[in-house]
Design a protein around this motif. Structure first.
Motif, PDB file in Angstrom:
ATOM      1  N   GLU A 187       0.842  -1.205   0.000  1.00 18.60           N
ATOM      2  CA  GLU A 187       0.000   0.000   0.000  1.00 18.60           C
ATOM      3  C   GLU A 187       0.872   1.248   0.000  1.00 18.60           C
ATOM      4  OE1 GLU A 187      -2.681   0.062   3.271  1.00 18.60           O
ATOM      5  OE2 GLU A 187      -3.831  -1.652   2.512  1.00 18.60           O
ATOM      6  N   ILE A 188       0.406   2.304  -0.634  1.00 17.59           N
ATOM      7  CA  ILE A 188       1.111   3.587  -0.602  1.00 17.59           C
ATOM      8  C   ILE A 188       0.106   4.668  -0.225  1.00 17.59           C
ATOM      9  CG2 ILE A 188       2.345   5.316  -1.962  1.00 17.59           C
ATOM     10  CD1 ILE A 188       3.341   3.086  -3.759  1.00 17.59           C
ATOM     11  N   LYS A 189       0.522   5.496   0.734  1.00 17.88           N
ATOM     12  CA  LYS A 189      -0.291   6.646   1.136  1.00 17.88           C
ATOM     13  C   LYS A 189       0.257   7.855   0.377  1.00 17.88           C
ATOM     14  CE  LYS A 189      -1.609   6.319   5.675  1.00 17.88           C
ATOM     15  NZ  LYS A 189      -2.916   6.515   6.292  1.00 17.88           N
ATOM     16  N   ILE A 190      -0.638   8.543  -0.317  1.00 21.29           N
ATOM     17  CA  ILE A 190      -0.217   9.707  -1.104  1.00 21.29           C
ATOM     18  C   ILE A 190      -0.849  10.947  -0.481  1.00 21.29           C
ATOM     19  CG2 ILE A 190      -0.374  10.805  -3.385  1.00 21.29           C
ATOM     20  CD1 ILE A 190      -0.587   7.893  -4.504  1.00 21.29           C
ATOM     21  N   ARG A 191      -0.015  11.899  -0.093  1.00 21.74           N
ATOM     22  CA  ARG A 191      -0.509  13.113   0.557  1.00 21.74           C
ATOM     23  C   ARG A 191      -0.152  14.349  -0.256  1.00 21.74           C
ATOM     24  NH1 ARG A 191       1.263  12.566   6.549  1.00 21.74           N
ATOM     25  NH2 ARG A 191      -0.055  10.792   7.042  1.00 21.74           N
ATOM     26  N   ALA A 192      -1.090  15.325  -0.287  1.00 21.87           N
ATOM     27  CA  ALA A 192      -0.806  16.573  -1.017  1.00 21.87           C
ATOM     28  C   ALA A 192      -1.632  17.704  -0.416  1.00 21.87           C
ATOM     29  CB  ALA A 192      -1.152  16.409  -2.485  1.00 21.87           C
ATOM     30  N   ARG A 193      -1.121  18.927  -0.609  1.00 22.30           N
ATOM     31  CA  ARG A 193      -1.819  20.113  -0.089  1.00 22.30           C
ATOM     32  C   ARG A 193      -2.022  21.115  -1.212  1.00 22.30           C
ATOM     33  NH1 ARG A 193       2.439  21.645   4.079  1.00 22.30           N
ATOM     34  NH2 ARG A 193       2.187  20.157   5.773  1.00 22.30           N
ATOM     35  N   GLY A 194      -3.035  21.937  -1.054  1.00 26.22           N
ATOM     36  CA  GLY A 194      -3.223  23.062  -1.962  1.00 26.22           C
ATOM     37  C   GLY A 194      -3.210  22.659  -3.422  1.00 26.22           C
ATOM     38  N   SER A 195      -2.433  23.357  -4.239  1.00 29.75           N
ATOM     39  CA  SER A 195      -2.467  23.128  -5.696  1.00 29.75           C
ATOM     40  C   SER A 195      -1.849  21.791  -6.093  1.00 29.75           C
ATOM     41  CB  SER A 195      -1.737  24.266  -6.396  1.00 29.75           C
ATOM     42  OG  SER A 195      -0.429  24.324  -5.889  1.00 29.75           O
ATOM     43  N   ASN A 196      -1.183  21.120  -5.177  1.00 28.39           N
ATOM     44  CA  ASN A 196      -0.632  19.800  -5.516  1.00 28.39           C
ATOM     45  C   ASN A 196      -1.671  18.681  -5.439  1.00 28.39           C
ATOM     46  OD1 ASN A 196       2.025  20.695  -6.034  1.00 28.39           O
ATOM     47  ND2 ASN A 196       2.373  20.859  -3.833  1.00 28.39           N
ATOM     48  N   ILE A 197      -2.870  19.012  -4.946  1.00 29.60           N
ATOM     49  CA  ILE A 197      -3.929  17.998  -4.830  1.00 29.60           C
ATOM     50  C   ILE A 197      -4.236  17.391  -6.202  1.00 29.60           C
ATOM     51  CG2 ILE A 197      -6.419  17.738  -4.410  1.00 29.60           C
ATOM     52  CD1 ILE A 197      -6.097  19.651  -2.030  1.00 29.60           C
ATOM     53  N   CYS A 198      -4.263  18.236  -7.233  1.00 27.53           N
ATOM     54  CA  CYS A 198      -4.584  17.727  -8.585  1.00 27.53           C
ATOM     55  C   CYS A 198      -3.530  16.702  -9.022  1.00 27.53           C
ATOM     56  CB  CYS A 198      -4.580  18.870  -9.596  1.00 27.53           C
ATOM     57  SG  CYS A 198      -5.435  20.304  -9.031  1.00 27.53           S
ATOM     58  N   LYS A 199      -2.246  16.968  -8.680  1.00 25.34           N
ATOM     59  CA  LYS A 199      -1.183  16.055  -9.100  1.00 25.34           C
ATOM     60  C   LYS A 199      -1.323  14.711  -8.378  1.00 25.34           C
ATOM     61  CE  LYS A 199       2.719  18.219  -9.526  1.00 25.34           C
ATOM     62  NZ  LYS A 199       4.038  18.760  -9.134  1.00 25.34           N
ATOM     63  N   ALA A 200      -1.795  14.748  -7.127  1.00 26.49           N
ATOM     64  CA  ALA A 200      -1.974  13.501  -6.370  1.00 26.49           C
ATOM     65  C   ALA A 200      -3.036  12.633  -7.048  1.00 26.49           C
ATOM     66  CB  ALA A 200      -2.389  13.816  -4.933  1.00 26.49           C
ATOM     67  N   VAL A 201      -4.145  13.260  -7.445  1.00 24.51           N
ATOM     68  CA  VAL A 201      -5.216  12.507  -8.120  1.00 24.51           C
ATOM     69  C   VAL A 201      -4.717  12.024  -9.483  1.00 24.51           C
ATOM     70  CG1 VAL A 201      -7.574  12.672  -9.070  1.00 24.51           C
ATOM     71  CG2 VAL A 201      -7.016  13.810  -6.913  1.00 24.51           C
ATOM     72  N   ASP A 202      -3.969  12.892 -10.164  1.00 24.10           N
ATOM     73  CA  ASP A 202      -3.397  12.539 -11.468  1.00 24.10           C
ATOM     74  C   ASP A 202      -2.477  11.317 -11.347  1.00 24.10           C
ATOM     75  OD1 ASP A 202      -3.333  13.014 -14.120  1.00 24.10           O
ATOM     76  OD2 ASP A 202      -2.164  14.876 -14.035  1.00 24.10           O
ATOM     77  N   LEU A 203      -1.680  11.290 -10.288  1.00 25.34           N
ATOM     78  CA  LEU A 203      -0.735  10.190 -10.070  1.00 25.34           C
ATOM     79  C   LEU A 203      -1.475   8.863  -9.934  1.00 25.34           C
ATOM     80  CD1 LEU A 203       2.113   9.050  -9.490  1.00 25.34           C
ATOM     81  CD2 LEU A 203       1.737   9.652  -7.073  1.00 25.34           C
ATOM     82  N   VAL A 204      -2.531   8.866  -9.118  1.00 23.38           N
ATOM     83  CA  VAL A 204      -3.286   7.624  -8.896  1.00 23.38           C
ATOM     84  C   VAL A 204      -3.883   7.128 -10.211  1.00 23.38           C
ATOM     85  CG1 VAL A 204      -5.326   6.627  -7.757  1.00 23.38           C
ATOM     86  CG2 VAL A 204      -3.787   8.158  -6.489  1.00 23.38           C
ATOM     87  N   GLU A 205      -4.488   8.046 -10.960  1.00 21.72           N
ATOM     88  CA  GLU A 205      -5.113   7.652 -12.228  1.00 21.72           C
ATOM     89  C   GLU A 205      -4.070   7.191 -13.236  1.00 21.72           C
ATOM     90  OE1 GLU A 205      -8.418   7.276 -12.733  1.00 21.72           O
ATOM     91  OE2 GLU A 205      -8.349   7.638 -10.571  1.00 21.72           O
ATOM     92  N   TYR A 206      -2.910   7.842 -13.243  1.00 15.95           N
ATOM     93  CA  TYR A 206      -1.823   7.464 -14.171  1.00 15.95           C
ATOM     94  C   TYR A 206      -1.332   6.052 -13.843  1.00 15.95           C
ATOM     95  CZ  TYR A 206       2.731   7.475 -16.447  1.00 15.95           C
ATOM     96  OH  TYR A 206       3.829   7.130 -17.220  1.00 15.95           O
ATOM     97  N   LEU A 207      -1.108   5.765 -12.551  1.00 10.36           N
ATOM     98  CA  LEU A 207      -0.627   4.431 -12.148  1.00 10.36           C
ATOM     99  C   LEU A 207      -1.656   3.362 -12.524  1.00 10.36           C
ATOM    100  CD1 LEU A 207       0.886   5.272  -8.639  1.00 10.36           C
ATOM    101  CD2 LEU A 207       2.171   4.625 -10.696  1.00 10.36           C
TER     102      LEU A 207
END
Lengths: 100, 100
Positions: B34-54
């Motif tokens: 399992e991997i926990k992915i954390r992001a704040r502010g404008s990086n939130i979009c990149k966190a969601v992008d990362l999950v969908e990309y993987l």
């Protein structure tokens, strides 16, 4: 829950306050109990920001009913397709909503 | 689940590919489930992008174990406090991860 009690807000390029006012209008004057908030790509941050803003500033009892992330394929003006990350957040007003 | 099997990725200003490689490294070579992915502010979009990309590119069985949005109070260099929307996504590799 009737159609009237669940509303949808699509986050676009407008400032956060525009969407906050729409949500307050829906909750306080259109008798909505739940609002579905959808956003794609770089607007995802604004969707999360909106939920936190409503919770911290107005609706202390606001709850997250549902939260989903997924990919959407869209085609741009020239017809070329691209996949965008998307988020869908369903919030519930909670019992004691403030009279604004 | 032992500490070793759950990892954490903090999304910052680097390009999406940097974080994708870290995730693949964790899943395929560090035995993470399992991997926990954390992001704040404008990086939130990149966190969601990362999950969908993987999910779309490498791990067809990738599942969302947990998904949370919340506010975090942080203080900047001058000491003034501000509240930032944050997201925490826990993904699970799923059974048949590809050998990369």
């Amino acid at each position: 829950m009737s159609e009237n009690q669940q509303k949808l807000i699509y986050i676009g390029r407008k400032p956060l306050m525009n969407y906050a006012l729409v949500a307050i209008q829906m909750f306080n004057y259109e008798n909505a109990e739940e609002i579905k908030i959808r956003a794609r790509g770089s607007n995802i941050c604004k969707a999360v920001d909106l939920v936190e803003y409503l919770k911290n500033m107005y609706y202390k009892d606001l709850t997250l009913k549902d939260l989903n992330i997924f990919s959407e394929e869209i085609s741009d003006e020239k017809g070329s397709k691209k996949t965008l990350p998307s988020i869908e957040i369903t919030i519930n007003k909670g019992k004691n909503a403030p009279a604004i």
